[in-house]
Design a protein around this motif. Structure first.
Motif, PDB file in Angstrom:
ATOM      1  N   VAL A 112       0.833  -1.202   0.000  1.00 18.42           N
ATOM      2  CA  VAL A 112       0.000   0.000   0.000  1.00 18.42           C
ATOM      3  C   VAL A 112       0.869   1.255   0.000  1.00 18.42           C
ATOM      4  CG1 VAL A 112      -1.699   1.319   1.324  1.00 18.42           C
ATOM      5  CG2 VAL A 112      -1.939  -1.155   1.100  1.00 18.42           C
ATOM      6  N   ALA A 113       1.974   1.220   0.740  1.00 21.37           N
ATOM      7  CA  ALA A 113       2.870   2.382   0.785  1.00 21.37           C
ATOM      8  C   ALA A 113       3.437   2.681  -0.596  1.00 21.37           C
ATOM      9  CB  ALA A 113       3.997   2.126   1.785  1.00 21.37           C
ATOM     10  N   ILE A 114       3.780   1.639  -1.346  1.00 20.46           N
ATOM     11  CA  ILE A 114       4.315   1.843  -2.694  1.00 20.46           C
ATOM     12  C   ILE A 114       3.278   2.522  -3.585  1.00 20.46           C
ATOM     13  CG2 ILE A 114       5.049   0.646  -4.799  1.00 20.46           C
ATOM     14  CD1 ILE A 114       6.419  -1.416  -2.963  1.00 20.46           C
ATOM     15  N   VAL A 115       2.016   2.062  -3.488  1.00 22.11           N
ATOM     16  CA  VAL A 115       0.957   2.641  -4.322  1.00 22.11           C
ATOM     17  C   VAL A 115       0.663   4.084  -3.926  1.00 22.11           C
ATOM     18  CG1 VAL A 115      -1.500   2.517  -4.877  1.00 22.11           C
ATOM     19  CG2 VAL A 115      -0.113   0.454  -4.926  1.00 22.11           C
ATOM     20  N   ILE A 116       0.492   4.325  -2.633  1.00 19.26           N
ATOM     21  CA  ILE A 116       0.083   5.662  -2.189  1.00 19.26           C
ATOM     22  C   ILE A 116       1.246   6.652  -2.234  1.00 19.26           C
ATOM     23  CG2 ILE A 116      -0.763   7.011  -0.221  1.00 19.26           C
ATOM     24  CD1 ILE A 116      -2.397   4.620   0.630  1.00 19.26           C
TER      25      ILE A 116
END
Length: 358
Positions: A112-116
């Motif tokens: 999720v951190a990579i996407v956001i």
């Protein structure tokens, strides 16, 4: 008249407690539909659920499009985390093990951190706004990223479990993978814009506020995993007496361990993907079940964790939304406030109820 501890009295007590627990689950489910920033009377809520046309169309939208998906997500999410925690505590014979012990949550957080933090753009301060530039894919990006991250960690753990005999080694390596994923998340956060960091932080608080389309995916996956956990009740009871005893009873320990890891990852990964990381439910509820039912028998603990996990998650969601107010508390903060006293109680009782003994 004193009845044998393992006889009729013990069985009837378990049945009675199950009935009361189911009643509590139903009550909290209905309260989660009725109470909120707009309180809707019970009779009107029931009429909406039965498909009757209401004069107040906004109430119907609130119940059917917002609160009903949220209540289902809470009930199934709480049940999933509770059973996942029970499986891990039994497998590792560790009262503090939980559904995220193997680094599943940390892997999901990294995805999720990579996407956001890397993909999301602009100056928006919410996840939907962050992902608006991704078009129709944006609404599913967070869930897909969380699934991908948790699945990557799962594959690594499964590969190692084929090479390693000791479950304690797998536990330690799982924790190390979690720390490694968390360190990468910290680096991403450090170099990201404040707006993106705020959006990611909101996701880490956890929330059962998801849409109907997401619930239609979450519920079947969790249902299949929960049903699968019932098929492992006999091996789980054998594991209470140790790995060597279980193998002497004819159980293939490595195969059983693989199944337990996969089911736990499926339960915890699905909840994390759609609802974010939710703290303490998976660790606290199994202990509540052992203390309430006074048993370590998984024939009682598995259904007990499903019911109590769902009830506690619904109650936590109710508290987090502060009925009658427009304010909302972070869900994980509420579950931690409810779960931490349980763990403290277990420690102070010397693990009498939290242990893995039969």
């Amino acid at each position: 008249m004193k009845v044998n501890e393992r006889g009729w009295d013990s069985s009837s007590r378990a049945v009675l407690l199950m009935v009361f627990s189911l009643a509590a689950l139903f009550i909290f489910f209905m309260l989660d539909l009725i109470l909120g920033s707009v309180n809707i009377p019970f009779q009107d809520t029931l009429a909406i659920l039965l498909g009757n046309k209401m004069v107040n169309d906004s109430w119907q939208i609130i119940i059917m499009d917002m609160r009903l998906p949220k209540a289902f997500a809470a009930a199934f999410g709480g049940a999933a985390l509770a059973v996942a925690g029970l499986l891990m505590q039994t497998l590792f014979r560790n009262p503090l093990a939980g559904p995220f012990t193997l680094g599943i949550s940390s892997g999901a957080s990294l995805g999720v951190a990579i996407v956001i933090l890397l993909v999301g753009g602009g100056t928006a301060t919410t996840i939907p706004q962050m992902l608006a530039g991704l078009g129709s894919f944006g609404s599913a990006a967070v869930a897909i990223a969380a699934f991908a991250g948790s699945s990557a960690v799962l594959m690594i753990v499964l590969f190692i479990s084929r090479k390693v005999e000791s479950s304690v080694t797998i536990l330690i390596l799982g924790l190390m993978f979690g720390y490694a994923a968390t360190s990468l998340v910290t680096i991403l956060v450090h170099f990201s814009d404040p707006e993106k960091v705020k959006a990611f932080t909101e996701w880490t608080y956890g929330s059962f506020d998801i849409r109907c389309a997401e619930v239609s995916i979450l519920v079947p996956i969790i249902s299949i995993a929960l049903i699968s956990s019932f098929l492992l009740i006999k091996p789980l009871n054998a594991l209470l007496l140790g790995e060597k005893y279980a193998e002497s009873m004819g159980m293939n320990f490595k195969t059983t361990r693989h199944y337990l890891i996969i089911i736990t990852a499926l339960l915890a990964g699905t909840v994390t993907a759609f609802c974010g990381p939710i703290a303490f439910l998976g660790v606290a509820v199994p202990h509540l079940c052992r203390g309430l039912f006074l048993t370590a028998d998984h024939r009682i603990l598995v259904p007990g964790c499903i019911i109590l996990g769902g009830s506690l998650a619904l109650f936590s969601d109710l508290v987090a939304h502060l009925p009658g107010s427009n304010l909302t508390l972070p869900l994980s903060a509420v579950t931690s406030m409810l779960g931490a006293p349980v763990i403290i109680w277990v420690v102070l009782r010397g693990n009498k109820l939290g242990g893995m003994q039969a």
